[in-house]
Design a protein around this motif. Structure first.
Motif, mmCIF file in Angstrom:
data_model
loop_
_atom_site.group_PDB
_atom_site.id
_atom_site.type_symbol
_atom_site.label_atom_id
_atom_site.label_comp_id
_atom_site.label_asym_id
_atom_site.label_seq_id
_atom_site.Cartn_x
_atom_site.Cartn_y
_atom_site.Cartn_z
ATOM 1 N N HIS A 1 19.414 9.835 19.223
ATOM 2 C CA HIS A 1 18.388 8.919 19.736
ATOM 3 C C HIS A 1 17.281 9.708 20.442
ATOM 4 O O HIS A 1 16.094 9.411 20.269
ATOM 5 N N GLN A 2 17.661 10.725 21.241
ATOM 6 C CA GLN A 2 16.664 11.523 21.956
ATOM 7 C C GLN A 2 15.791 12.307 20.984
ATOM 8 O O GLN A 2 14.579 12.395 21.166
ATOM 9 N N ILE A 3 16.397 12.861 19.942
ATOM 10 C CA ILE A 3 15.627 13.586 18.927
ATOM 11 C C ILE A 3 14.617 12.655 18.277
ATOM 12 O O ILE A 3 13.443 12.984 18.149
ATOM 13 N N ARG A 4 15.071 11.480 17.889
ATOM 14 C CA ARG A 4 14.169 10.518 17.241
ATOM 15 C C ARG A 4 13.027 10.124 18.169
ATOM 16 O O ARG A 4 11.866 10.067 17.767
ATOM 17 N N THR A 5 13.339 9.875 19.438
ATOM 18 C CA THR A 5 12.301 9.517 20.413
ATOM 19 C C THR A 5 11.293 10.650 20.558
ATOM 20 O O THR A 5 10.082 10.417 20.534
ATOM 21 N N ASP A 6 11.779 11.876 20.685
ATOM 22 C CA ASP A 6 10.887 13.034 20.805
ATOM 23 C C ASP A 6 10.000 13.186 19.575
ATOM 24 O O ASP A 6 8.805 13.456 19.692
ATOM 25 N N LEU A 7 10.590 13.009 18.394
ATOM 26 C CA LEU A 7 9.811 13.118 17.157
ATOM 27 C C LEU A 7 8.698 12.074 17.117
ATOM 28 O O LEU A 7 7.557 12.379 16.743
ATOM 29 N N GLU A 8 9.013 10.857 17.514
ATOM 30 C CA GLU A 8 8.016 9.784 17.487
ATOM 31 C C GLU A 8 6.898 10.040 18.496
ATOM 32 O O GLU A 8 5.721 9.841 18.185
ATOM 33 N N VAL A 9 7.244 10.503 19.688
ATOM 34 C CA VAL A 9 6.238 10.787 20.717
ATOM 35 C C VAL A 9 5.315 11.919 20.264
ATOM 36 O O VAL A 9 4.090 11.803 20.343
ATOM 37 N N VAL A 10 5.895 13.007 19.783
ATOM 38 C CA VAL A 10 5.084 14.135 19.322
ATOM 39 C C VAL A 10 4.236 13.719 18.128
ATOM 40 O O VAL A 10 3.063 14.083 18.028
ATOM 41 N N SER A 11 4.800 12.933 17.227
ATOM 42 C CA SER A 11 4.067 12.479 16.054
ATOM 43 C C SER A 11 2.835 11.669 16.461
ATOM 44 O O SER A 11 1.738 11.890 15.939
ATOM 45 N N GLN A 12 3.007 10.742 17.388
ATOM 46 C CA GLN A 12 1.881 9.912 17.829
ATOM 47 C C GLN A 12 0.785 10.755 18.469
ATOM 48 O O GLN A 12 -0.397 10.597 18.173
ATOM 49 N N GLU A 13 1.169 11.656 19.368
ATOM 50 C CA GLU A 13 0.187 12.464 20.073
ATOM 51 C C GLU A 13 -0.504 13.451 19.134
ATOM 52 O O GLU A 13 -1.727 13.608 19.166
ATOM 53 N N LEU A 14 0.268 14.110 18.286
ATOM 54 C CA LEU A 14 -0.314 15.078 17.356
ATOM 55 C C LEU A 14 -1.180 14.379 16.314
ATOM 56 O O LEU A 14 -2.234 14.896 15.929
ATOM 57 N N ALA A 15 -0.784 13.198 15.868
ATOM 58 C CA ALA A 15 -1.607 12.435 14.918
ATOM 59 C C ALA A 15 -2.961 12.113 15.536
ATOM 60 O O ALA A 15 -3.997 12.220 14.878
ATOM 61 N N ARG A 16 -2.962 11.763 16.818
ATOM 62 C CA ARG A 16 -4.221 11.484 17.506
ATOM 63 C C ARG A 16 -5.104 12.735 17.535
ATOM 64 O O ARG A 16 -6.293 12.681 17.210
ATOM 65 N N VAL A 17 -4.527 13.879 17.868
ATOM 66 C CA VAL A 17 -5.275 15.142 17.919
ATOM 67 C C VAL A 17 -5.819 15.494 16.537
ATOM 68 O O VAL A 17 -6.993 15.863 16.398
ATOM 69 N N LEU B 1 -3.445 24.291 15.242
ATOM 70 C CA LEU B 1 -3.139 23.088 16.023
ATOM 71 C C LEU B 1 -1.646 22.755 15.957
ATOM 72 O O LEU B 1 -1.047 22.373 16.959
ATOM 73 N N LEU B 2 -1.051 22.924 14.783
ATOM 74 C CA LEU B 2 0.382 22.648 14.628
ATOM 75 C C LEU B 2 1.213 23.651 15.419
ATOM 76 O O LEU B 2 2.189 23.282 16.079
ATOM 77 N N ARG B 3 0.841 24.925 15.352
ATOM 78 C CA ARG B 3 1.580 25.951 16.112
ATOM 79 C C ARG B 3 1.479 25.679 17.613
ATOM 80 O O ARG B 3 2.450 25.850 18.352
ATOM 81 N N ASP B 4 0.305 25.245 18.062
ATOM 82 C CA ASP B 4 0.128 24.915 19.483
ATOM 83 C C ASP B 4 0.979 23.717 19.885
ATOM 84 O O ASP B 4 1.442 23.632 21.023
ATOM 85 N N ALA B 5 1.194 22.787 18.969
ATOM 86 C CA ALA B 5 1.966 21.574 19.266
ATOM 87 C C ALA B 5 3.474 21.786 19.155
ATOM 88 O O ALA B 5 4.239 21.011 19.717
#
Length: 169
Positions: A139-155, A15-19
């Protein structure tokens, strides 16, 4: 007993590799226990040594535990890379880590070794532009990290909710 599946680290790693391709600003993903144990991981580039991974896991889980936040944005002192640390189950954390910041230009004889800084009178404006670009990139890196974190945490929460725990046996 054949139905008991406490943790399938291969499935979590898959799942992590896919994300990992979800954002170019993600350098690694790691699921670890709050005691620092590594449960699953995926790295964009070369996988570091197990010692380096343990250090990363222990440092991030310790920072999360000390901060006692729901979600922690953490900058590693040794690398400068930003991580977003999110709980995905009791005592299980997800760390989404960005790239290490680019090294500053080297200084030789008091001057930056960069052709664009060679022009007289433009050095200061280039530094200001560089700082603005760096801030926007950060700022863009932080935003991307937060978005991926939220979505991957849900999965991952969905995946973990399907597992049977010892008290359910």
């Amino acid at each position: 007993m054949s139905q008991v599946c406490l943790l399938d680290s291969d499935r979590l790693s898959a799942l992590l590799r896919d994300a990992l391709p979800w954002s170019d600003n993600i350098s690694s993903l790691m699921v670890s226990a709050t005691n620092g144990s590594i449960l699953a991981y995926a790295y964009r580039d070369t996988t570091p040594s197990i010692k380096d991974m343990r250090t990363q896991s222990t440092t991030m889980t310790a920072a999360y535990t000390v901060a006692s936040e729901d979600i922690l944005v953490f900058e590693a002192q040794n690398t400068g890379a930003i991580s977003v640390i999110t709980p995905i189950a009791d005592h299980i954390l997800l760390a989404v880590t960005g790239p290490e910041p680019k090294k500053p230009k080297s200084v030789q004889n008091g001057h930056l070794e960069d052709a664009e800084h060679a022009s007289v009178g433009t050095e200061e404006s280039h530094e200001e532009e560089g700082q603005t670009d760096e801030d926007e990139g950060h700022h863009q890196i932080r935003t991307d990290l937060e978005v991926v974190s939220q979505e991957l945490a849900r999965v991952l929460r969905e995946e973990l909710s399907k597992l049977k725990w010892p008290e359910e046996i």
